[in-house]
Motif scaffolding. Structure first.
Motif, short mmCIF file in Angstrom:
data_model
loop_
_atom_site.label_atom_id
_atom_site.label_comp_id
_atom_site.label_asym_id
_atom_site.label_seq_id
_atom_site.Cartn_x
_atom_site.Cartn_y
_atom_site.Cartn_z
N ARG A 8 5.76 4.44 -2.75
CA ARG A 8 4.62 3.54 -2.63
C ARG A 8 3.35 4.33 -2.28
NH1 ARG A 8 4.22 -2.19 -2.31
NH2 ARG A 8 6.42 -2.25 -2.85
N GLU A 9 3.46 5.39 -1.49
CA GLU A 9 2.30 6.21 -1.15
C GLU A 9 1.72 6.86 -2.41
OE1 GLU A 9 5.09 6.16 0.69
OE2 GLU A 9 4.11 5.13 2.35
N GLU A 10 2.59 7.38 -3.24
CA GLU A 10 2.11 8.02 -4.47
C GLU A 10 1.41 7.01 -5.38
OE1 GLU A 10 6.15 9.76 -5.15
OE2 GLU A 10 5.01 11.50 -5.84
N VAL A 11 2.00 5.82 -5.49
CA VAL A 11 1.41 4.81 -6.39
C VAL A 11 0.08 4.30 -5.84
CG1 VAL A 11 1.76 2.52 -7.40
CG2 VAL A 11 3.62 4.19 -7.38
N ARG A 12 -0.01 4.19 -4.50
CA ARG A 12 -1.27 3.75 -3.91
C ARG A 12 -2.39 4.74 -4.26
NH1 ARG A 12 0.32 3.40 1.12
NH2 ARG A 12 1.00 1.25 1.08
N LEU A 13 -2.05 6.02 -4.21
CA LEU A 13 -3.04 7.05 -4.58
C LEU A 13 -3.37 6.97 -6.08
CD1 LEU A 13 -1.86 10.14 -2.51
CD2 LEU A 13 -3.87 8.69 -2.09
N ALA A 14 -2.35 6.70 -6.89
CA ALA A 14 -2.57 6.64 -8.34
C ALA A 14 -3.41 5.42 -8.73
CB ALA A 14 -1.24 6.62 -9.08
N ASN A 15 -3.26 4.32 -8.00
CA ASN A 15 -4.07 3.13 -8.28
C ASN A 15 -5.53 3.36 -7.89
OD1 ASN A 15 -1.82 1.77 -9.12
ND2 ASN A 15 -1.70 0.37 -7.38
N ARG A 16 -5.71 4.16 -6.87
CA ARG A 16 -7.03 4.38 -6.29
C ARG A 16 -7.80 5.46 -7.07
NH1 ARG A 16 -10.13 4.49 -1.77
NH2 ARG A 16 -10.95 6.53 -1.25
N ASN A 17 -7.16 6.60 -7.27
CA ASN A 17 -7.78 7.68 -8.05
C ASN A 17 -7.49 7.43 -9.52
OD1 ASN A 17 -8.75 9.51 -5.82
ND2 ASN A 17 -6.60 9.25 -5.24
N ASP B 73 -6.06 8.16 6.63
CA ASP B 73 -5.18 9.29 6.40
C ASP B 73 -5.06 9.44 4.89
OD1 ASP B 73 -3.08 11.27 6.89
OD2 ASP B 73 -1.71 9.73 6.13
N TRP B 74 -5.19 10.67 4.41
CA TRP B 74 -5.21 10.93 2.96
C TRP B 74 -4.01 10.34 2.25
CZ3 TRP B 74 -6.01 11.99 -1.88
CH2 TRP B 74 -5.05 12.66 -2.65
N LEU B 75 -2.81 10.63 2.75
CA LEU B 75 -1.61 10.30 1.98
C LEU B 75 -1.22 8.84 2.10
CD1 LEU B 75 0.68 11.33 0.18
CD2 LEU B 75 1.97 11.83 2.26
N THR B 76 -1.22 8.32 3.30
CA THR B 76 -0.70 6.96 3.52
C THR B 76 -1.79 5.91 3.42
OG1 THR B 76 -1.12 7.05 5.89
CG2 THR B 76 1.04 7.85 5.13
N ARG B 77 -3.04 6.31 3.51
CA ARG B 77 -4.21 5.41 3.54
C ARG B 77 -4.22 4.54 4.80
NH1 ARG B 77 -7.53 8.04 0.92
NH2 ARG B 77 -8.93 6.27 1.11
N ARG B 78 -3.33 4.81 5.75
CA ARG B 78 -3.44 4.12 7.03
C ARG B 78 -4.75 4.55 7.69
NH1 ARG B 78 0.09 4.88 10.95
NH2 ARG B 78 0.60 2.74 11.49
N THR C 154 1.73 11.25 11.21
CA THR C 154 2.77 12.09 10.62
C THR C 154 4.09 11.34 10.55
OG1 THR C 154 3.13 13.13 12.76
CG2 THR C 154 1.77 14.33 11.20
N ASN C 155 4.26 10.32 11.40
CA ASN C 155 5.49 9.54 11.39
C ASN C 155 5.18 8.05 11.32
OD1 ASN C 155 7.28 11.85 11.89
ND2 ASN C 155 6.23 11.90 13.87
N PRO C 156 4.48 7.61 10.27
CA PRO C 156 4.18 6.18 10.22
C PRO C 156 5.48 5.39 10.16
CG PRO C 156 3.77 7.21 8.09
CD PRO C 156 4.06 8.31 9.05
N LYS C 157 5.40 4.18 10.74
CA LYS C 157 6.57 3.30 10.65
C LYS C 157 6.93 3.12 9.19
CE LYS C 157 5.85 0.37 14.66
NZ LYS C 157 5.06 -0.81 15.05
#
Lengths: 365, 365
Positions: free
Chosen positions: B23-32, A261-266, A8-11
Motif C-alpha cells: 500500500r505504501e508503494e501504491v500511495r507513492l505511485a498514485n501521488r507521483n 514521512d516520505w515513505l508512509t505519508r504519515r 520507523t515502526n508505524p502501526k
C-alpha cells in the motif's frame, strides 16, 4: 512514543490480500496520476496537478486538420473545424472533476483496476462553448433518444476493441451545462487532457467528459458502447446488470496537516492550535451544506466558503487543538440534498463512486 | 491464439513476492507520476506529462517575496530576489531528466519506495541563468570544497527530519552546465516542479536538480545532508557505504506500438511492416552512438536522429516486419563512451540507476 518510533515502526494494518497490489495495478498507477493532496490549497489546481486517467494511448490530433463530425439521426448533420467551434460564444467555468474510480483501493475486496485512494480529483478553469445550441442547430430527429460522444482513443478492454465513447440523453444535454472545451487554465488543452477538443460534463464523474472528441452521433436506440454498458456501472456482483454511474457523490478532502514521512505519508504535527483546510464538493451542482472535521469520534463543524462557481469545490477551514499522541483525522461533507459521506466504503463490485471519509494518520508531539 | 485469448488470459509470470506491491508503494505511485510512454513521440514532453517525484509536500512560495540566500564561506554572501535573478542573462535548453529510481520495480528483490517501471523520464525546455557566474560573484573562500543547494520542502525519511538538499563540488559546478531555472516549456515553473526557482543539473539523475531552491551554502567540509549521504547511493547491501548516484546511465525506450489493452497494457499489433520509434539518452552530455531494436534474440540497428541539444534525448526509428504471434520487443542503446544497456537489471539495494532494456509484450495478428 517518539518520532523515531512512529515513523520507523508505524502501526501496521493487518497484512491482508487488500494490502497486496498487483503489477498491473502499479503499472496503471505509474502511468495515470492523482493530485498531490497539498495542491488542494489552490482554488484552481495547477496544470499537471489535475488527476489524469486515460484508458488507452493518448492520440495526437492536429488542431489544423481536426474536424468534429455530427452524424446519425440529425436533420442537419455537419462537420465543424476547430476554428468554427472556437468562433462560437465562449465561456470559462471552474469545474471540479473526480474519477468514478476514486477511492477504489478502499473498497474491500478490491477490484483490479487503477488503485486510487483519495487523489483522483482536481478543479480546472475550462474554456469552451455550450454543446446544447450545437445539438439544436444539427436538429435531432423526433425519434432520437441519445447522443453519443466518441473519442479518438482506441484499445481493448476485456478483449473488446473500441473507441472510448459515452452517451447522454437529450434531456441530460438540456439540463447539464455540457461544454465543448479547447482550453484548460487559460492554455490550449494538453495532449493528455484531450487536445484539441473534449467535452466537459460538469457535476458528473470524469468518464462522461470524453476526450479527443471526434464524433457526435444522434441515436434512435440507446447507445451500447463498451464504456456505457459494460463498465461505469454500479454493481453488487458479476450477475448484476447494474445502474449507470453519473453525478458525483458528496465528498470532502483535507490538506494533510504538518509534514510527511516520505515513505508512509504519515504526518508529524506540532501540538497546539493547527489550521486544517480542505475542499468539499457534490454532483449536479448541488451545494455543500456542511463539512465536519473529526478526531476519533469527536466531530466539529468547519467554516465553509462556497466555490467560485456552481460546479467548483467549496473551501473549508477549522482550527484543531492538537494534543500529543497518535490520531486519525477525518472529514465529512453533507450536501444541500442531505446526502452525507459514509464513514466506511459502500460496497461496489468495481469500486466506483466510493465517497467514504478520508483518513489521515498523524503523530502529534 | 486469438485476441480474446491473449487479452483475457495473458501469460502470467510466476506470482512471486516481486509481483506484490505494498500500500505504501501504491500511495507513492498514485501521488507521483511518470510519462505516458506514447508521449515519447514529442521532442519536448507536454507540460504535466513530465515525470514528477516529490519527496515531501509541495511548498507554496510567493514569487514576489521570494529570495535566494547565498551564505556560508563566501567572500560576498548575498541575497537575490527572483527579479534580480531573472534580470541576468538567460538561456533555454532542452534537458532530458530521469529519476534515479526509474526501473526500480525491475530490480529483484525490490526496494520499497516509488515503484517505477520505465516511465520516470521526460524532456523539458528549461529557461534560466547559468549558476557558475553567480557562484563566482559570491566568491567562495579558498577552503571551500562543496556548495550545497537547499529546497523549501521539508519532511522525514527514516525518522530523520530535513529539508531536501544536495551538494556539488566546485569542480562539478565548473564542468556541469547547471542553471537556476524559473520557466519550463515557456511557462513559469509550476508549483509541483519547483516554483519559483529550482536548479537543473543537465545529464544527472533528477535528485541533483533541487526544487524550491532557497539557500546556496559554501561549505568547507563535504555536505552531510540526508539526501546526499543516506540515500541516492549505489549499494550492494545494508553495510555498504556506497558510491554516490550521479550522471544518468545510457538508456532507451520505445513508444509501444499498436494499441493497448487497458488493464495489462499489452499491445495488439497488425502484422506487416510497423514503424517503431523511441528515444535514447545518456548522461553528462555523452551522445548516443547506437540504438538496436530486438525481437526475441534478433537485434537490428535503428536510425538515430540526434537530440535538439547535448542534454536532450535522441530519436530513433526502425521498421519491423511484424509476424503473427506473441513477441517481446526490446530496445538497447550504446553511447559514445561504449556503455551499453544491460539486458537484465544490475543489482542495487535501492533499485537506483537501473538501465536494463525495456520489454514490451505484443500480440500480432
Amino acid at each position: 512514543m517518539s518520532i523515531r518510533d512512529t515513523f520507523t515502526n508505524p502501526k501496521k494494518r493487518p497484512h491482508t490480500e487488500d494490502d497486496r497490489f498487483s503489477r498491473e495495478e502499479v503499472r496503471l498507477a505509474n502511468r495515470n496520476h492523482g493530485a498531490m493532496l497539498e495542491l488542494l490549497k489552490f482554488d484552481v489546481t495547477p496544470t499537471g496537478g489535475h488527476y489524469l486517467l486515460n484508458h488507452f494511448d493518448v492520440p495526437v490530433l492536429e488542431a489544423g486538420t481536426y474536424s468534429l463530425e455530427l452524424k446519425g439521426a440529425f436533420a442537419n448533420p455537419t462537420s465543424l473545424s476547430l476554428a468554427e467551434i472556437m468562433a462560437r460564444p465562449d465561456v470559462t467555468i471552474p469545474v471540479t472533476m473526480e474519477c468514478a474510480g476514486n477511492g477504489r483501493a478502499g473498497v474491500h475486496p478490491r477490484s483490479c483496476s487503477m488503485p486510487w485512494m483519495y487523489e483522483a480529483v482536481g478543479t480546472s478553469a475550462w474554456t469552451g462553448t455550450p454543446l446544447k445550441p450545437i445539438i439544436e442547430e444539427a436538429a435531432p430527429l423526433a425519434e432520437v433518444v441519445e447522443i453519443s460522444f466518441i473519442g479518438a482513443d482506441f484499445g481493448f478492454d476485456k478483449a473488446t476493441p473500441h473507441y472510448f465513447g459515452r452517451a447522454l440523453t437529450l434531456k441530460q444535454i438540456a439540463e447539464l451545462d455540457v461544454l465543448l472545451v479547447w482550453a484548460m487554465n487559460d492554455q490550449p488543452l494538453l495532449p493528455q487532457h484531450g487536445a484539441p477538443l473534449r467535452i466537459i460534463v460538469p457535476g458528473w464523474y470524469g468518464m462522461a467528459s470524453v476526450k479527443w472528441l471526434t464524433e457526435i452521433e444522434a441515436l434512435t436506440e440507446p447507445y451500447q458502447g463498451f464504456q456505457q454498458v459494460e463498465t461505469y456501472r454500479l454493481r453488487n456482483d458479476e450477475d448484476d446488470p447494474g445502474r449507470p454511474v453519473g453525478p458525483i457523490r458528496v465528498k470532502s478532502l483535507m490538506v494533510p496537516p504538518g509534514v510527511p514521512d516520505w515513505l508512509t505519508r504519515r504526518r508529524h504535527v506540532e501540538s497546539g492550535p493547527v489550521e486544517i483546510t480542505g475542499r468539499a464538493w457534490s454532483g449536479d451542482g448541488v451545494p455543500v451544506a456542511k463539512v465536519e472535521f473529526g478526531v476519533g469520534d469527536n466531530w466539529i463543524e468547519a467554516d465553509v466558503t462556497p466555490g467560485s462557481g456552481p460546479f467548483a469545490w467549496s473551501g473549508w477551514r477549522v482550527i484543531w487543538d492538537a494534543e500529543p499522541g497518535e490520531h486519525i483525522l477525518r472529514c465529512r461533507a453533507t450536501d444541500a440534498d442531505g446526502q452525507v459521506q459514509p464513514i466506511d466504503a459502500v460496497w461496489d463490485l468495481s469500486g466506483f463512486a466510493n465517497n467514504a471519509v478520508q483518513e489521515v494518520e498523524v503523530f502529534v508531539s
